[in-house]
Design an enzyme around this catalytic site. Structure first.
Site, mmCIF file in Angstrom:
data_model
loop_
_atom_site.group_PDB
_atom_site.id
_atom_site.type_symbol
_atom_site.label_atom_id
_atom_site.label_comp_id
_atom_site.label_asym_id
_atom_site.label_seq_id
_atom_site.Cartn_x
_atom_site.Cartn_y
_atom_site.Cartn_z
ATOM 1 N N GLY A 45 0.628 -1.038 0.105
ATOM 2 C CA GLY A 45 -0.131 0.080 -0.560
ATOM 3 C C GLY A 45 0.783 1.239 -0.080
ATOM 4 N N GLN A 50 2.724 9.896 1.123
ATOM 5 C CA GLN A 50 4.257 9.598 1.204
ATOM 6 C C GLN A 50 4.918 9.936 0.322
ATOM 7 O OE1 GLN A 50 1.737 5.100 2.034
ATOM 8 N NE2 GLN A 50 4.150 4.791 2.850
ATOM 9 N N CYS A 100 6.039 -0.220 7.629
ATOM 10 C CA CYS A 100 5.632 0.668 6.464
ATOM 11 C C CYS A 100 6.861 1.858 6.081
ATOM 12 C CB CYS A 100 5.261 1.949 7.742
ATOM 13 S SG CYS A 100 4.896 3.458 6.300
ATOM 14 N N LEU A 101 6.643 1.519 4.508
ATOM 15 C CA LEU A 101 7.476 2.608 3.348
ATOM 16 C C LEU A 101 7.961 3.594 4.445
ATOM 17 C CD1 LEU A 101 6.127 1.261 0.343
ATOM 18 C CD2 LEU A 101 8.156 0.325 1.626
ATOM 19 N N HIS A 142 -4.529 1.586 7.304
ATOM 20 C CA HIS A 142 -3.108 1.736 7.994
ATOM 21 C C HIS A 142 -3.179 2.892 6.635
ATOM 22 C CE1 HIS A 142 1.546 1.250 7.602
ATOM 23 N NE2 HIS A 142 1.133 1.795 6.776
ATOM 24 N N GLU A 143 -3.195 2.577 5.216
ATOM 25 C CA GLU A 143 -3.128 3.717 4.198
ATOM 26 C C GLU A 143 -4.256 5.182 4.703
ATOM 27 O OE1 GLU A 143 -0.695 3.710 2.242
ATOM 28 O OE2 GLU A 143 -0.028 1.417 2.856
ATOM 29 N N HIS A 146 -2.253 7.225 6.834
ATOM 30 C CA HIS A 146 -1.627 8.222 6.153
ATOM 31 C C HIS A 146 -2.471 10.016 5.980
ATOM 32 C CE1 HIS A 146 1.688 6.178 7.201
ATOM 33 N NE2 HIS A 146 1.560 4.885 5.920
#
Length: 188
Positions: A45, A50, A100-101, A142-143, A146
């Site tokens: 994702g 991000q 997470c990236l 999760h996204e 963000h």
């Protein structure tokens, strides 16, 4: 085009992202670049904040992983969510190990509902309301976090965040190596 991913500590990750409309320039190109960026970093994702864009766009994609060959298969499932809104949380809350990236090398158990109802537009501006379950529900939550200026470490206890403080500071200062290009915010 692969975009740089911003790291923990960058102020864009703490902003509430703004909704977009059909007139947003080069949306399909942005979505394609976000998928390319996400897959290149082995993510499932990626939210626009991000990649340093404070807009409400998310891409989610799953590729089967073969442990024997340490390779990923073809894309099995892809979701583009524009202006997503979680309208209902369902089911029992369960812990699942998240990463997470934007927060590389940290994986922690996060408690979230096992299912959500999400309303969004796809990149052709068709409206959808889906019941997301399992891993898809986890990634949606999760996204969307963000988009709301949150990162998964916000769901940890104060004690656990304190224990991770040095690692988080290292990420914020660009001291954690990644296989993908990261953009670090330098405080003045």
């Amino acid at each position: 085009m692969i975009l740089p991913i911003i790291g923990y500590g960058h102020p864009t990750l703490r902003k509430v992202a703004q909704p977009i409309d059909k007139s947003y320039p080069n949306l399909k190109e942005l979505v394609a670049n976000m998928y390319e960026t996400m897959y290149a970093a082995d993510g499932v994702g990626l939210a626009a904040p991000q990649v340093d864009l404070s807009i409400r766009v998310v891409v989610i994609g799953f590729r089967p992983y073969d442990e024997k060959t340490d390779t990923y298969g073809e894309i099995a499932e892809q979701h583009t969510l524009i202006n997503p809104e979680i309208v209902e949380f369902r089911g029992e809350k369960k812990f699942f190990n998240e990463g997470c990236l934007s927060v590389p090398d940290i994986h922690e158990d996060v408690l979230r509902p096992e299912s959500v109802v999400v309303r969004y537009y796809d990149e052709d501006w068709n409206e959808h309301t889906d019941v997301a379950e399992g891993l898809y529900a986890r990634v949606v939550q999760h996204e969307v976090d963000h988009l709301d200026g949150k990162v998964f470490t916000d769901h940890l206890s104060n004690l656990r965040r304190t224990m991770l403080k040095r690692k988080l500071n290292d990420i914020a200062s660009g001291k954690v190596p990644t296989r993908y290009r990261m953009k670090v915010f330098h405080r003045k």
